[in-house]
Design an enzyme around this catalytic site. Structure first.
Site, PDB file in Angstrom:
ATOM      1  N   PHE A 123       0.942  -1.625  -0.316  1.00 37.93           N
ATOM      2  CA  PHE A 123       0.473   0.071  -0.129  1.00 37.93           C
ATOM      3  C   PHE A 123       0.726   1.338   0.308  1.00 37.93           C
ATOM      4  O   PHE A 123       1.318   0.922   0.733  1.00 37.93           O
ATOM      5  CB  PHE A 123      -0.738   0.127   1.002  1.00 37.93           C
ATOM      6  CG  PHE A 123      -1.588   1.346   1.106  1.00 37.93           C
ATOM      7  CD1 PHE A 123      -3.275   0.789   1.125  1.00 37.93           C
ATOM      8  CD2 PHE A 123      -1.976   1.864   2.605  1.00 37.93           C
ATOM      9  CE1 PHE A 123      -4.122   1.932   1.174  1.00 37.93           C
ATOM     10  CE2 PHE A 123      -2.960   2.769   2.673  1.00 37.93           C
ATOM     11  CZ  PHE A 123      -4.033   3.077   2.170  1.00 37.93           C
ATOM     12  N   THR A 158       4.614  -1.500   4.401  1.00 37.97           N
ATOM     13  CA  THR A 158       4.829  -2.950   4.600  1.00 37.97           C
ATOM     14  C   THR A 158       5.148  -3.861   2.419  1.00 37.97           C
ATOM     15  O   THR A 158       4.459  -3.333   2.438  1.00 37.97           O
ATOM     16  CB  THR A 158       3.916  -3.337   5.701  1.00 37.97           C
ATOM     17  OG1 THR A 158       4.140  -2.439   6.852  1.00 37.97           O
ATOM     18  CG2 THR A 158       3.715  -4.723   5.832  1.00 37.97           C
ATOM     19  N   GLY A 247      -9.097  -1.093   7.886  1.00 35.13           N
ATOM     20  CA  GLY A 247      -7.208  -1.802   7.863  1.00 35.13           C
ATOM     21  C   GLY A 247      -7.289  -1.786  10.137  1.00 35.13           C
ATOM     22  O   GLY A 247      -6.140  -1.881  10.493  1.00 35.13           O
ATOM     23  N   ARG A 273       8.777 -17.799  38.567  1.00 34.82           N
ATOM     24  CA  ARG A 273      10.729 -17.246  39.436  1.00 34.82           C
ATOM     25  C   ARG A 273       9.886 -17.308  41.015  1.00 34.82           C
ATOM     26  O   ARG A 273       8.442 -16.330  41.374  1.00 34.82           O
ATOM     27  CB  ARG A 273       9.651 -15.890  38.549  1.00 34.82           C
ATOM     28  CG  ARG A 273      11.334 -15.028  39.261  1.00 34.82           C
ATOM     29  CD  ARG A 273      12.083 -15.405  38.518  1.00 34.82           C
ATOM     30  NE  ARG A 273      13.000 -14.490  38.626  1.00 34.82           N
ATOM     31  CZ  ARG A 273      14.478 -14.583  38.905  1.00 34.82           C
ATOM     32  NH1 ARG A 273      15.380 -15.721  38.714  1.00 34.82           N
ATOM     33  NH2 ARG A 273      15.229 -13.436  39.016  1.00 34.82           N
ATOM     34  N   GLN A 284       1.705  -8.957  45.612  1.00 31.74           N
ATOM     35  CA  GLN A 284       0.860  -7.951  45.018  1.00 31.74           C
ATOM     36  C   GLN A 284       1.257  -7.168  43.587  1.00 31.74           C
ATOM     37  O   GLN A 284       0.281  -6.512  43.129  1.00 31.74           O
ATOM     38  CB  GLN A 284       0.489  -7.482  46.536  1.00 31.74           C
ATOM     39  CG  GLN A 284      -0.606  -8.271  47.387  1.00 31.74           C
ATOM     40  CD  GLN A 284      -1.317  -6.797  48.280  1.00 31.74           C
ATOM     41  OE1 GLN A 284      -1.172  -5.457  48.689  1.00 31.74           O
ATOM     42  NE2 GLN A 284      -1.882  -7.747  49.495  1.00 31.74           N
ATOM     43  N   GLN A 341       8.911  -5.743  33.098  1.00 28.61           N
ATOM     44  CA  GLN A 341       8.749  -4.998  34.512  1.00 28.61           C
ATOM     45  C   GLN A 341       8.814  -6.481  35.128  1.00 28.61           C
ATOM     46  O   GLN A 341       8.622  -6.811  36.524  1.00 28.61           O
ATOM     47  CB  GLN A 341       7.789  -4.312  34.466  1.00 28.61           C
ATOM     48  CG  GLN A 341       8.134  -3.731  35.857  1.00 28.61           C
ATOM     49  CD  GLN A 341       9.844  -2.247  36.198  1.00 28.61           C
ATOM     50  OE1 GLN A 341       9.993  -2.708  34.701  1.00 28.61           O
ATOM     51  NE2 GLN A 341      10.127  -2.895  37.026  1.00 28.61           N
ATOM     52  N   GLU A 368      -0.501   3.145  10.086  1.00 24.15           N
ATOM     53  CA  GLU A 368      -2.031   3.124   9.331  1.00 24.15           C
ATOM     54  C   GLU A 368      -2.873   4.495  10.378  1.00 24.15           C
ATOM     55  O   GLU A 368      -3.662   3.996  10.686  1.00 24.15           O
ATOM     56  CB  GLU A 368      -2.264   1.338  10.013  1.00 24.15           C
ATOM     57  CG  GLU A 368      -1.910   1.174   9.069  1.00 24.15           C
ATOM     58  CD  GLU A 368      -3.071  -0.131   8.928  1.00 24.15           C
ATOM     59  OE1 GLU A 368      -4.569   0.184   8.644  1.00 24.15           O
ATOM     60  OE2 GLU A 368      -2.446  -0.981   7.806  1.00 24.15           O
ATOM     61  N   THR A 370      -1.387   7.474  13.557  1.00 26.20           N
ATOM     62  CA  THR A 370      -0.316   7.938  14.928  1.00 26.20           C
ATOM     63  C   THR A 370      -1.432   7.605  15.463  1.00 26.20           C
ATOM     64  O   THR A 370      -2.868   8.367  15.025  1.00 26.20           O
ATOM     65  CB  THR A 370       0.343   9.168  15.078  1.00 26.20           C
ATOM     66  OG1 THR A 370      -0.523  10.050  14.388  1.00 26.20           O
ATOM     67  CG2 THR A 370       1.604   8.882  14.238  1.00 26.20           C
TER      68      THR A 370
HETATM   69  N1  COS Z   1     -13.755   7.484   4.397  1.00 29.84           N
HETATM   70  C1  COS Z   1     -14.340   7.987   3.081  1.00 29.84           C
HETATM   71  N2  COS Z   1     -13.983   9.431   2.690  1.00 29.84           N
HETATM   72  C2  COS Z   1     -13.171  10.234   3.522  1.00 29.84           C
HETATM   73  C3  COS Z   1     -12.750   9.386   4.484  1.00 29.84           C
HETATM   74  C4  COS Z   1     -12.309   7.571   5.288  1.00 29.84           C
HETATM   75  N3  COS Z   1     -12.717   7.555   6.301  1.00 29.84           N
HETATM   76  N4  COS Z   1     -12.295  10.446   5.417  1.00 29.84           N
HETATM   77  C5  COS Z   1     -12.215  11.312   4.715  1.00 29.84           C
HETATM   78  N5  COS Z   1     -12.898  11.583   3.839  1.00 29.84           N
HETATM   79  C6  COS Z   1     -13.307  12.817   2.479  1.00 29.84           C
HETATM   80  C7  COS Z   1     -13.794  13.380   2.979  1.00 29.84           C
HETATM   81  O1  COS Z   1     -15.251  13.904   3.212  1.00 29.84           O
HETATM   82  C8  COS Z   1     -13.130  14.281   2.079  1.00 29.84           C
HETATM   83  O2  COS Z   1     -14.330  14.309   0.844  1.00 29.84           O
HETATM   84  P1  COS Z   1     -15.108  15.893   0.144  1.00 29.84           P
HETATM   85  O3  COS Z   1     -13.936  15.597  -0.519  1.00 29.84           O
HETATM   86  O4  COS Z   1     -16.256  15.217  -0.314  1.00 29.84           O
HETATM   87  O5  COS Z   1     -14.994  17.254   0.996  1.00 29.84           O
HETATM   88  C9  COS Z   1     -12.435  13.990   1.399  1.00 29.84           C
HETATM   89  O6  COS Z   1     -11.813  12.625   1.983  1.00 29.84           O
HETATM   90  C10 COS Z   1     -10.842  14.623   2.389  1.00 29.84           C
HETATM   91  O7  COS Z   1     -11.235  14.800   3.784  1.00 29.84           O
HETATM   92  P2  COS Z   1     -10.681  15.469   5.283  1.00 29.84           P
HETATM   93  O8  COS Z   1     -10.558  17.302   5.195  1.00 29.84           O
HETATM   94  O9  COS Z   1     -10.694  15.173   6.425  1.00 29.84           O
HETATM   95  O10 COS Z   1      -8.660  15.848   4.721  1.00 29.84           O
HETATM   96  P3  COS Z   1      -7.273  15.783   5.426  1.00 29.84           P
HETATM   97  O11 COS Z   1      -7.014  16.481   4.023  1.00 29.84           O
HETATM   98  O12 COS Z   1      -7.799  17.276   6.054  1.00 29.84           O
HETATM   99  O13 COS Z   1      -7.265  14.631   5.790  1.00 29.84           O
HETATM  100  C11 COS Z   1      -6.823  12.807   7.958  1.00 29.84           C
HETATM  101  C12 COS Z   1      -6.997  14.259   7.195  1.00 29.84           C
HETATM  102  C13 COS Z   1      -5.830  13.386   9.011  1.00 29.84           C
HETATM  103  C14 COS Z   1      -7.682  12.492   8.829  1.00 29.84           C
HETATM  104  C15 COS Z   1      -6.091  12.401   6.739  1.00 29.84           C
HETATM  105  O14 COS Z   1      -4.865  12.210   5.505  1.00 29.84           O
HETATM  106  C16 COS Z   1      -5.255  10.493   7.531  1.00 29.84           C
HETATM  107  O15 COS Z   1      -6.090  10.657   8.068  1.00 29.84           O
HETATM  108  N6  COS Z   1      -3.822  10.895   7.832  1.00 29.84           N
HETATM  109  C17 COS Z   1      -3.333   9.682   8.567  1.00 29.84           C
HETATM  110  C18 COS Z   1      -2.662   8.576   7.324  1.00 29.84           C
HETATM  111  C19 COS Z   1      -2.122   7.661   7.673  1.00 29.84           C
HETATM  112  O16 COS Z   1      -2.826   7.347   7.887  1.00 29.84           O
HETATM  113  N7  COS Z   1      -1.099   6.831   7.086  1.00 29.84           N
HETATM  114  C20 COS Z   1      -0.552   5.965   7.580  1.00 29.84           C
HETATM  115  C21 COS Z   1      -0.633   5.381   6.475  1.00 29.84           C
HETATM  116  S1  COS Z   1      -0.508   3.563   6.145  1.00 29.84           S
HETATM  117  S2  COS Z   1       0.976   3.058   7.450  1.00 29.84           S
END
Ligand code: COS
Length: 388
Positions: A123, A158, A247, A273, A284, A341, A368, A370
């Protein structure tokens, strides 16, 4: 929510528990030291149906519901977080979005291989400069005749060096063909990893998950046909986010397994142990640590099962998934720390498994999404105000 497991649930859990006891637990320390899980494990995971959980049989899946999937993730997580991650990523982050958003041709081409363990997926969302702020990623896909040329890099991927197909998120412009440097300008592509210009480099020297093939991906003018596009132009971010919602449930289930492993090891050690003339289980302050791990275990498992139950009931589950991921990953770190511990000095050497549990647990509050991102998602769900 019905907390009774069906016979099918018990059977799949027993199958996964047996696999973990026979094939993961005896090998996990050696894989960790060698910084390489035995690659043959992928085919075994496929043969047992673990790479096809929740996927319809017509695509080679082993069907089953999301609770069954969580039970398997928990058992694999009890044995080795690196192996649980192979399944969580290939099945959860590649096969599942393929099923949800793929064309019939894409599904028929990829899913049977992925569920059988004959192919593996990775991914490609996170980039060197864009982790939590995934919506502003920089990898570009530029239209080239009837296809696309993809250029950019991805990090902490991954399965990166093992994968046959990478789900790559790239900036294309939005659905109206306009440039867009935010979430609406991102499109998803299924990139075969043997495409010229695609390179994967393994990242060594990790604190934990040492056996897992974690990689940096570099794409230089990688040409894919338009048929490699997953979903619509501009739909990539939503595909990524909805994929991560599920996920996060599977990561949380794996955390529960790791907490269970910490509890099992700690109870065994505490009852064997002796200090001051009796087993340390008599003290305790030791019992308090065991009780803390046990409470986290039960609470975490219930949070995971709730997500599975919401999915099966067709209810919104994203916030419940963030809650489960936040709680279980932090609890896994607490549990592993407590387990060390309980073991005292023996917990600090790798003759015993608890040191590895802590090293492996540490990544769970990072990948996935923080813990801070999960808290901000919960804050937004509670208030309607986005703090990022
Ligand atoms: N499912 C479906 N659609 C989603 C969604 C979800 N869970 N979350 C957001 N969207 C959609 C929103 O509805 C919005 O749609 P519109 O364009 O129609 O308005 C669009 O996506 C943008 O959403 P948002 O404004 O929330 O985007 P941001 O850039 O503010 O994103 C976070 C914010 C921080 C929530 C996002 O970037 C995130 O989850 N980051 C973490 C990434 C991550 O987990 N990385 C690990 C990778 S795998 S190791």
């Amino acid at each position: 929510m019905d907390l009774t497991l069906t016979d099918e649930h018990e059977a799949i859990r027993a199958l996964a528990a047996d696999f973990t006891d026979r094939e993961l637990i005896p090998n996990a320390a050696a894989w960790d030291r060698a910084e390489a899980v035995d690659r043959g494990i992928v085919k075994r995971l496929g043969d047992l149906g673990f790479l096809g959980m929740t996927i319809p049989e017509e695509y080679g899946g082993s069907a089953g519901d999301h609770l069954a999937y969580c039970l398997v993730m928990e058992e694999l997580g009890r044995g080795d977080t690196a192996v649980r991650g192979i399944v969580s990523v290939s099945l959860g982050l590649v096969t599942k979005p393929l099923l949800a958003y793929g064309t019939e041709e894409q599904k028929r081409h990829w899913i049977p291989k992925l569920t059988a363990g004959d192919a593996l997926g990775c991914f490609g969302l996170t980039e060197p400069g864009n982790g939590s702020d995934a919506g502003h990623l920089k990898t570009k896909a530029v239209k080239d005749g009837d296809g696309w040329r993809v250029t950019g890099s991805k990090i902490f991927i991954t399965n990166g060096t093992w994968a046959d197909v990478a789900l790559v998120f790239a900036r294309t412009g939005n659905k109206d063909g306009q440039p867009d440097d935010g979430p609406r300008g991102i499109t998803a592509f299924l990139v075969p990893t043997d495409t010229p210009g695609f390179q994967a480099r393994e990242i060594k020297g990790k604190l934990g998950l040492r056996g897992q093939a974690t990689a940096e991906l570099v794409l230089e003018d990688v040409r894919v046909p338009d048929e490699a596009r997953l979903g619509e132009i501009g739909q990539g971010f939503k595909i990524a986010m909805s994929t991560l919602d599920k996920g996060r449930m599977s990561v949380a289930a794996g955390c529960v397994g790791l907490i269970q492993a910490c509890l099992n090891a700690s109870v065994d050690y505490a009852t064997q142990r002796d200090q001051f003339g009796k087993s340390i289980a008599h003290y305790q302050l030791v019992q308090e640590m065991l009780a803390d791990i046990s409470v986290d275990l039960d609470a975490g498992r219930l949070l995971v099962w709730r997500v599975a139950d919401l999915i099966e009931g067709g209810q919104p589950y994203a916030t419940a998934a963030s809650t489960a991921k936040l709680f279980c990953s932090e609890a896994a770190v607490r549990a592993a720390n407590n387990a060390i511990q309980v073991f005292g000095g023996y917990g600090y050497i790798d003759e015993y498994p608890v040191g590895k549990y802590l090293r492996d647990a540490r990544v769970l509050t990072l990948y996935e999404g923080t813990s801070q991102i999960q808290k901000l998602l919960l804050g937004r769900a509670l208030t309607g105000v986005s703090a990022f």
